[in-house]
Design a protein around this motif. Sequence first.
Motif, PDB file in Angstrom:
ATOM      1  N   GLN A 115      53.917  35.278  38.364  1.00 28.64           N
ATOM      2  CA  GLN A 115      53.325  33.957  38.131  1.00 28.64           C
ATOM      3  C   GLN A 115      51.887  34.069  37.619  1.00 28.64           C
ATOM      4  O   GLN A 115      51.484  33.334  36.716  1.00 28.64           O
ATOM      5  CB  GLN A 115      53.360  33.138  39.423  1.00 28.64           C
ATOM      6  N   ILE A 116      51.133  34.981  38.191  1.00 26.04           N
ATOM      7  CA  ILE A 116      49.747  35.175  37.762  1.00 26.04           C
ATOM      8  C   ILE A 116      49.711  35.669  36.317  1.00 26.04           C
ATOM      9  O   ILE A 116      48.943  35.154  35.493  1.00 26.04           O
ATOM     10  CB  ILE A 116      49.018  36.155  38.702  1.00 26.04           C
ATOM     11  N   ALA A 117      50.534  36.657  36.004  1.00 26.14           N
ATOM     12  CA  ALA A 117      50.563  37.203  34.638  1.00 26.14           C
ATOM     13  C   ALA A 117      50.928  36.127  33.626  1.00 26.14           C
ATOM     14  O   ALA A 117      50.328  36.047  32.549  1.00 26.14           O
ATOM     15  CB  ALA A 117      51.548  38.370  34.564  1.00 26.14           C
ATOM     16  N   GLU A 118      51.882  35.301  33.978  1.00 24.01           N
ATOM     17  CA  GLU A 118      52.306  34.237  33.066  1.00 24.01           C
ATOM     18  C   GLU A 118      51.188  33.230  32.821  1.00 24.01           C
ATOM     19  O   GLU A 118      50.994  32.758  31.706  1.00 24.01           O
ATOM     20  CB  GLU A 118      53.532  33.527  33.645  1.00 24.01           C
ATOM     21  N   ARG A 119      50.453  32.910  33.870  1.00 21.88           N
ATOM     22  CA  ARG A 119      49.422  31.871  33.747  1.00 21.88           C
ATOM     23  C   ARG A 119      48.108  32.375  33.154  1.00 21.88           C
ATOM     24  O   ARG A 119      47.491  31.678  32.352  1.00 21.88           O
ATOM     25  CB  ARG A 119      49.170  31.248  35.119  1.00 21.88           C
ATOM     26  N   ILE A 120      47.652  33.577  33.550  1.00 25.94           N
ATOM     27  CA  ILE A 120      46.317  34.006  33.104  1.00 25.94           C
ATOM     28  C   ILE A 120      46.296  35.416  32.510  1.00 25.94           C
ATOM     29  O   ILE A 120      45.227  35.974  32.307  1.00 25.94           O
ATOM     30  CB  ILE A 120      45.279  33.899  34.249  1.00 25.94           C
ATOM     31  N   GLY A 121      47.440  35.977  32.217  1.00 23.74           N
ATOM     32  CA  GLY A 121      47.501  37.344  31.712  1.00 23.74           C
ATOM     33  C   GLY A 121      46.827  37.558  30.372  1.00 23.74           C
ATOM     34  O   GLY A 121      46.499  38.688  30.009  1.00 23.74           O
ATOM     35  N   ASP A 122      46.568  36.488  29.640  1.00 23.10           N
ATOM     36  CA  ASP A 122      45.924  36.601  28.331  1.00 23.10           C
ATOM     37  C   ASP A 122      44.430  36.274  28.377  1.00 23.10           C
ATOM     38  O   ASP A 122      43.786  36.141  27.353  1.00 23.10           O
ATOM     39  CB  ASP A 122      46.615  35.671  27.333  1.00 23.10           C
ATOM     40  N   ARG A 123      43.848  36.183  29.577  1.00 20.68           N
ATOM     41  CA  ARG A 123      42.459  35.718  29.716  1.00 20.68           C
ATOM     42  C   ARG A 123      41.467  36.752  30.223  1.00 20.68           C
ATOM     43  O   ARG A 123      40.290  36.439  30.359  1.00 20.68           O
ATOM     44  CB  ARG A 123      42.416  34.520  30.656  1.00 20.68           C
ATOM     45  N   SER A 124      41.877  37.938  30.571  1.00 22.10           N
ATOM     46  CA  SER A 124      40.968  38.938  31.148  1.00 22.10           C
ATOM     47  C   SER A 124      40.122  38.336  32.268  1.00 22.10           C
ATOM     48  O   SER A 124      38.894  38.282  32.197  1.00 22.10           O
ATOM     49  CB  SER A 124      40.072  39.547  30.070  1.00 22.10           C
ATOM     50  N   PRO A 125      40.769  37.878  33.343  1.00 19.75           N
ATOM     51  CA  PRO A 125      40.046  37.181  34.407  1.00 19.75           C
ATOM     52  C   PRO A 125      39.131  38.081  35.226  1.00 19.75           C
ATOM     53  O   PRO A 125      39.269  39.301  35.222  1.00 19.75           O
ATOM     54  CB  PRO A 125      41.177  36.643  35.291  1.00 19.75           C
ATOM     55  N   LEU A 126      38.233  37.430  35.926  1.00 19.67           N
ATOM     56  CA  LEU A 126      37.399  38.069  36.931  1.00 19.67           C
ATOM     57  C   LEU A 126      38.093  37.822  38.269  1.00 19.67           C
ATOM     58  O   LEU A 126      38.327  36.674  38.653  1.00 19.67           O
ATOM     59  CB  LEU A 126      36.000  37.454  36.937  1.00 19.67           C
ATOM     60  N   VAL A 127      38.481  38.887  38.957  1.00 15.44           N
ATOM     61  CA  VAL A 127      39.209  38.783  40.217  1.00 15.44           C
ATOM     62  C   VAL A 127      38.268  39.142  41.354  1.00 15.44           C
ATOM     63  O   VAL A 127      37.688  40.231  41.368  1.00 15.44           O
ATOM     64  CB  VAL A 127      40.440  39.723  40.237  1.00 15.44           C
ATOM     65  N   TYR A 128      38.123  38.211  42.280  1.00 17.74           N
ATOM     66  CA  TYR A 128      37.330  38.462  43.480  1.00 17.74           C
ATOM     67  C   TYR A 128      38.258  38.660  44.661  1.00 17.74           C
ATOM     68  O   TYR A 128      39.113  37.816  44.947  1.00 17.74           O
ATOM     69  CB  TYR A 128      36.379  37.297  43.789  1.00 17.74           C
ATOM     70  N   VAL A 129      38.080  39.760  45.366  1.00 14.36           N
ATOM     71  CA  VAL A 129      38.814  40.035  46.589  1.00 14.36           C
ATOM     72  C   VAL A 129      37.934  39.583  47.753  1.00 14.36           C
ATOM     73  O   VAL A 129      36.771  39.973  47.842  1.00 14.36           O
ATOM     74  CB  VAL A 129      39.133  41.542  46.720  1.00 14.36           C
ATOM     75  N   VAL A 130      38.494  38.749  48.621  1.00 12.90           N
ATOM     76  CA  VAL A 130      37.757  38.269  49.789  1.00 12.90           C
ATOM     77  C   VAL A 130      37.934  39.298  50.904  1.00 12.90           C
ATOM     78  O   VAL A 130      39.041  39.555  51.354  1.00 12.90           O
ATOM     79  CB  VAL A 130      38.270  36.889  50.251  1.00 12.90           C
ATOM     80  N   LEU A 131      36.819  39.916  51.319  1.00 11.84           N
ATOM     81  CA  LEU A 131      36.850  40.900  52.396  1.00 11.84           C
ATOM     82  C   LEU A 131      36.749  40.188  53.734  1.00 11.84           C
ATOM     83  O   LEU A 131      36.189  39.131  53.824  1.00 11.84           O
ATOM     84  CB  LEU A 131      35.683  41.880  52.258  1.00 11.84           C
ATOM     85  N   ASN A 132      37.303  40.727  54.752  1.00 15.39           N
ATOM     86  CA  ASN A 132      38.106  41.919  54.877  1.00 15.39           C
ATOM     87  C   ASN A 132      39.580  41.627  54.632  1.00 15.39           C
ATOM     88  O   ASN A 132      40.337  42.514  54.267  1.00 15.39           O
ATOM     89  CB  ASN A 132      37.965  42.535  56.271  1.00 15.39           C
ATOM     90  N   GLY A 133      40.002  40.417  54.876  1.00 12.75           N
ATOM     91  CA  GLY A 133      41.414  40.081  54.818  1.00 12.75           C
ATOM     92  C   GLY A 133      42.101  40.373  53.504  1.00 12.75           C
ATOM     93  O   GLY A 133      43.263  40.751  53.476  1.00 12.75           O
ATOM     94  N   ALA A 158      45.041  42.556  47.963  1.00 13.22           N
ATOM     95  CA  ALA A 158      44.601  43.000  46.641  1.00 13.22           C
ATOM     96  C   ALA A 158      45.120  44.390  46.310  1.00 13.22           C
ATOM     97  O   ALA A 158      45.547  44.655  45.182  1.00 13.22           O
ATOM     98  CB  ALA A 158      43.075  42.972  46.553  1.00 13.22           C
ATOM     99  N   GLY A 159      45.100  45.270  47.307  1.00 15.15           N
ATOM    100  CA  GLY A 159      45.597  46.628  47.082  1.00 15.15           C
ATOM    101  C   GLY A 159      47.067  46.664  46.709  1.00 15.15           C
ATOM    102  O   GLY A 159      47.514  47.552  45.989  1.00 15.15           O
ATOM    103  N   GLN A 160      47.814  45.702  47.177  1.00 15.02           N
ATOM    104  CA  GLN A 160      49.233  45.602  46.853  1.00 15.02           C
ATOM    105  C   GLN A 160      49.477  44.785  45.580  1.00 15.02           C
ATOM    106  O   GLN A 160      50.383  45.088  44.810  1.00 15.02           O
ATOM    107  CB  GLN A 160      49.990  44.959  48.023  1.00 15.02           C
ATOM    108  N   LEU A 161      48.680  43.740  45.368  1.00 13.88           N
ATOM    109  CA  LEU A 161      48.901  42.819  44.257  1.00 13.88           C
ATOM    110  C   LEU A 161      48.337  43.319  42.926  1.00 13.88           C
ATOM    111  O   LEU A 161      49.025  43.265  41.897  1.00 13.88           O
ATOM    112  CB  LEU A 161      48.285  41.448  44.594  1.00 13.88           C
ATOM    113  N   LEU A 162      47.124  43.814  42.919  1.00 11.10           N
ATOM    114  CA  LEU A 162      46.463  44.162  41.656  1.00 11.10           C
ATOM    115  C   LEU A 162      47.200  45.214  40.835  1.00 11.10           C
ATOM    116  O   LEU A 162      47.265  45.083  39.602  1.00 11.10           O
ATOM    117  CB  LEU A 162      45.006  44.553  41.893  1.00 11.10           C
ATOM    118  N   PRO A 163      47.788  46.256  41.423  1.00 11.92           N
ATOM    119  CA  PRO A 163      48.542  47.207  40.601  1.00 11.92           C
ATOM    120  C   PRO A 163      49.780  46.587  39.930  1.00 11.92           C
ATOM    121  O   PRO A 163      50.298  47.135  38.958  1.00 11.92           O
ATOM    122  CB  PRO A 163      48.967  48.298  41.594  1.00 11.92           C
TER     123      PRO A 163
END
Length: 183
Positions: A32-50, A55-60
């Motif tokens: 879903q993310i790739a379909e919506r913003i895959g052409d935009r080179s987004p800035l991804v913020y990971v909210v620590l610590n949770g 992110a470690g599972q999703l981003l790859p």
Amino acid sequence: MNREEIVKVMQEADCLHDDAEVAAALDKMAGQIAERIGDRSPLVYVVLNGGIIAAGQLLPRLRFPLEVSYLHATRYGDKTQGGQLHWKVKPSENMQGRTVLIVDDILDEGNTLAAVIDYCREQGALEVLTAVVINKKHHRKARPGMTGDFVGLEVEDRFLFGCGMDYKGFWRNTLAIYAVRGL
């Protein structure tokens, strides 16, 4: 808490979603993310610590160019109930005109996430989207109808841990989602 108490919480917990179910939810979110913003080179913020495990599972799974950074805003610390919002690390990258994706473990009441979204908009982000592994089902959201833009799983209103969510600072490191028995 001593080690025996921490182990006992896991032994007595109810597994709501096992590793395979969480992995399938992350696959769905990535699509879903790739379909919506895959052409935009987004800035991804990971909210620590949770958001670390999410992110470690999703981003790859996201096979397009993106920039990754982190922020640390909390209302919990090692407590089981939220308090005042505290910024430990504010976002530092230039968001002006960018699509920003915020990755976190859970959308519970959403006060922390709402504050992060507002901050990113104030910094000039063109679009601010959220990806959460868990959306907790209840009517206490910070904003009426609040939900993540990309949600892995909907879960009942119980005290959860796993996949980044903790129980008194422990058990973030499991991929499966558990509910503390009795809470």
